[in-house]
Design a protein around this motif. Sequence first.
Motif, PDB file in Angstrom:
ATOM      1  N   PRO A  34       0.888  -1.204  -0.247  1.00  0.00           N
ATOM      2  CA  PRO A  34       0.099   0.110   0.217  1.00  0.00           C
ATOM      3  C   PRO A  34       0.263   1.376   0.044  1.00  0.00           C
ATOM      4  CG  PRO A  34       0.244  -1.155   1.620  1.00  0.00           C
ATOM      5  CD  PRO A  34       0.922  -1.896   1.151  1.00  0.00           C
ATOM      6  N   VAL A  35       0.479   2.273  -0.500  1.00  0.00           N
ATOM      7  CA  VAL A  35       1.470   2.873  -0.545  1.00  0.00           C
ATOM      8  C   VAL A  35      -0.025   4.650  -1.151  1.00  0.00           C
ATOM      9  CG1 VAL A  35       3.132   2.033  -2.139  1.00  0.00           C
ATOM     10  CG2 VAL A  35       1.214   3.019  -3.229  1.00  0.00           C
ATOM     11  N   TYR A  36       1.481   5.803  -0.499  1.00  0.00           N
ATOM     12  CA  TYR A  36       0.523   6.933  -0.585  1.00  0.00           C
ATOM     13  C   TYR A  36       1.632   8.373  -1.058  1.00  0.00           C
ATOM     14  CZ  TYR A  36      -1.999  11.430   0.523  1.00  0.00           C
ATOM     15  OH  TYR A  36      -2.194  12.886   0.389  1.00  0.00           O
ATOM     16  N   ASN A  37       1.780   8.988  -1.701  1.00  0.00           N
ATOM     17  CA  ASN A  37       2.607   9.840  -2.435  1.00  0.00           C
ATOM     18  C   ASN A  37       4.166   9.414  -2.038  1.00  0.00           C
ATOM     19  OD1 ASN A  37       0.290  10.887  -3.121  1.00  0.00           O
ATOM     20  ND2 ASN A  37       1.296  12.941  -1.340  1.00  0.00           N
ATOM     21  N   ASN A  68      -3.429   4.717  -3.043  1.00  0.00           N
ATOM     22  CA  ASN A  68      -4.770   5.171  -2.580  1.00  0.00           C
ATOM     23  C   ASN A  68      -4.297   6.856  -2.116  1.00  0.00           C
ATOM     24  OD1 ASN A  68      -2.814   3.416  -0.866  1.00  0.00           O
ATOM     25  ND2 ASN A  68      -3.977   4.236   0.885  1.00  0.00           N
ATOM     26  N   ALA A  69      -5.249   7.008  -3.521  1.00  0.00           N
ATOM     27  CA  ALA A  69      -5.246   8.416  -3.842  1.00  0.00           C
ATOM     28  C   ALA A  69      -4.491   9.324  -3.721  1.00  0.00           C
ATOM     29  CB  ALA A  69      -5.742   9.281  -2.574  1.00  0.00           C
ATOM     30  N   SER A  70      -2.986   9.078  -4.062  1.00  0.00           N
ATOM     31  CA  SER A  70      -2.083   9.650  -4.248  1.00  0.00           C
ATOM     32  C   SER A  70      -2.102  10.698  -5.278  1.00  0.00           C
ATOM     33  CB  SER A  70      -0.527   8.415  -4.445  1.00  0.00           C
ATOM     34  OG  SER A  70       0.084   7.383  -4.090  1.00  0.00           O
ATOM     35  N   THR A  74       3.517   8.575  -7.755  1.00  0.00           N
ATOM     36  CA  THR A  74       3.433   7.675  -7.826  1.00  0.00           C
ATOM     37  C   THR A  74       2.429   6.976  -8.897  1.00  0.00           C
ATOM     38  OG1 THR A  74       4.059   7.886  -5.413  1.00  0.00           O
ATOM     39  CG2 THR A  74       2.262   6.031  -5.959  1.00  0.00           C
ATOM     40  N   PRO A  75       1.219   7.094  -8.845  1.00  0.00           N
ATOM     41  CA  PRO A  75       0.562   6.231 -10.139  1.00  0.00           C
ATOM     42  C   PRO A  75       1.525   5.559 -11.304  1.00  0.00           C
ATOM     43  CG  PRO A  75      -0.760   7.930  -8.990  1.00  0.00           C
ATOM     44  CD  PRO A  75       0.375   9.057  -8.090  1.00  0.00           C
ATOM     45  N   GLU A  76       2.246   7.453 -11.800  1.00  0.00           N
ATOM     46  CA  GLU A  76       3.276   7.329 -13.193  1.00  0.00           C
ATOM     47  C   GLU A  76       3.924   6.003 -12.978  1.00  0.00           C
ATOM     48  OE1 GLU A  76       6.101   9.413 -15.339  1.00  0.00           O
ATOM     49  OE2 GLU A  76       4.183  10.364 -14.632  1.00  0.00           O
ATOM     50  N   VAL A  77       4.515   5.969 -11.344  1.00  0.00           N
ATOM     51  CA  VAL A  77       6.153   5.169 -11.043  1.00  0.00           C
ATOM     52  C   VAL A  77       4.744   3.384 -11.192  1.00  0.00           C
ATOM     53  CG1 VAL A  77       7.214   4.418  -9.674  1.00  0.00           C
ATOM     54  CG2 VAL A  77       7.203   6.935 -10.322  1.00  0.00           C
ATOM     55  N   LEU A  93      -6.795   3.361  -5.686  1.00  0.00           N
ATOM     56  CA  LEU A  93      -7.914   3.574  -5.450  1.00  0.00           C
ATOM     57  C   LEU A  93      -7.992   5.223  -5.094  1.00  0.00           C
ATOM     58  CD1 LEU A  93      -6.940   1.230  -3.603  1.00  0.00           C
ATOM     59  CD2 LEU A  93      -8.847   0.549  -2.452  1.00  0.00           C
ATOM     60  N   GLU A  94      -9.384   5.320  -5.306  1.00  0.00           N
ATOM     61  CA  GLU A  94      -9.983   7.337  -4.920  1.00  0.00           C
ATOM     62  C   GLU A  94      -9.415   7.252  -3.833  1.00  0.00           C
ATOM     63  OE1 GLU A  94      -8.821   8.789  -7.423  1.00  0.00           O
ATOM     64  OE2 GLU A  94      -8.719   7.258  -8.857  1.00  0.00           O
TER      65      GLU A  94
END
Length: 480
Positions: A34-37, A68-70, A74-77, A93-94
């Motif tokens: 799980p990741v965020y920013n 989760n909503a970064s 992060t989504p691109e990576v 996830l939004e």
Amino acid sequence: MRTDTPWSALPARDHLLAGEADAAGAPVLDVVVPVYNEEKDLEPCVLRLHDHLARTFPYAFRITVADNASTDRTPEVARRLAQALPGVRSYRLEEKGRGRALRTVWSHSDAPVLAYMDVDLSTDLNALLPLVAPLISGHSDLAIGSRLARSSRVVRGTKREFISRAYNIILRSSLAARFSDAQCGFKAIRREVAQRLLPMVEDTGWFFDTELLVLAERAGLRIHEVPVDWVDDPDSTVHIVRTATEDLKGVWRVGRALAVGALPLDRLARPFGDDPRDRGIGGVPRGLARQLVGFCVVGALSTLCYLALYSLFRLGVGPQLANGGALLVSAVANTSANRRLTFGVRGRGGAVRHQAQGLVVFAIGLALTSGSLAALGAASGSPSHGTELAVLIAANLAATVLRFLLFRAWVFPDRDRNGDRDRGGDRDRDRDRGGDGGPGGDGDPGGPVHAPPPRPSAEPAGTTHAEPADDTHHELRNAR
């Protein structure tokens, strides 16, 4: 607190057969990150984890990046990693929340063993195989890495060490937790357990881990602990004060739910010994020794309460009224305590009926003790208070054996304590229906299904998806 879990008991744990999951097109292990920013740490984490699993893990695996909503790159990576590495998937996830991300991916994963780890990889990856091995072998239901075990080697600051140990003390004192480290970001769970347990976990943030473990432990599931080597990440973005506050709120919420019996933890019960042969043994009362001990402890406390109340009531009324009032109050408390602690009946279902039956048992005890007092009064005229107490103790001891037999055979019969008998949860019947623990068959827990997660943000070239409307698992199914 959610209670929409399946009624049937969990099946016995089975050893995962080599090649079985591969033949079905699913990996054995699904590791969620799980990741965020985390645009800086995500790529080296996934590359290192993928390399380690490819070199050392003897089964097929998948790595799922749960973003989760970064708001950074992060989504691109994550998409780039999913396109470049086999067995890596990325999902967006939004809404924020580590617990929400884990529940979303775990609830729809097709892997029999589910795990997660923090993106900073503070835990030495050499502990990963020892973490999941007891789940693959069928020995345990959950597994956690522990930084507080004696053989663990941990490098971190004094403040974090103090907070971690203080939190552990709080869990042990308030929720009677026996596991040593609730918050280490290094855990695994068997899928059939997750399908039953996740709907009961309410938290979507950092307290998710603790709530999951407390409920699993209270339900009697086996938790395996692995000592880990752990190095603190100095760049961690966790807000300690806010997280600690939310954790304390979670402790209060879960403790209150457990105290009032609001959680149907019996739905997570495993068969005795996890061996089908154990269920074929006839003529052996199940749990008799434990029930006797629990009944004696509750009875001793109830007797002390009864004698104290009798002495208090006797100051203002006669012996018969004092005896009746003290016995009534202690009987209600005794029935409630035995219901939960001795016979393991949880939840509010049948509570009124149990109390009504307990009052019948109370009436029998009242007849015995009142009759004893009447006989004493007829024999000696004006007995002393000490003599009255001695006669009442003897009468209560005589009534105790009868009360236990009535509780066990009538008030709390085996069908109330073992939900799989009257809920159709027998493993053999599940197998006849083609399922492995729920009325839906094929692993379907039979309860409400969470909405499927968003579509993958990236797929390897040439990947196509069949999307039947009645199969939510296809939303997250990806071959390695």
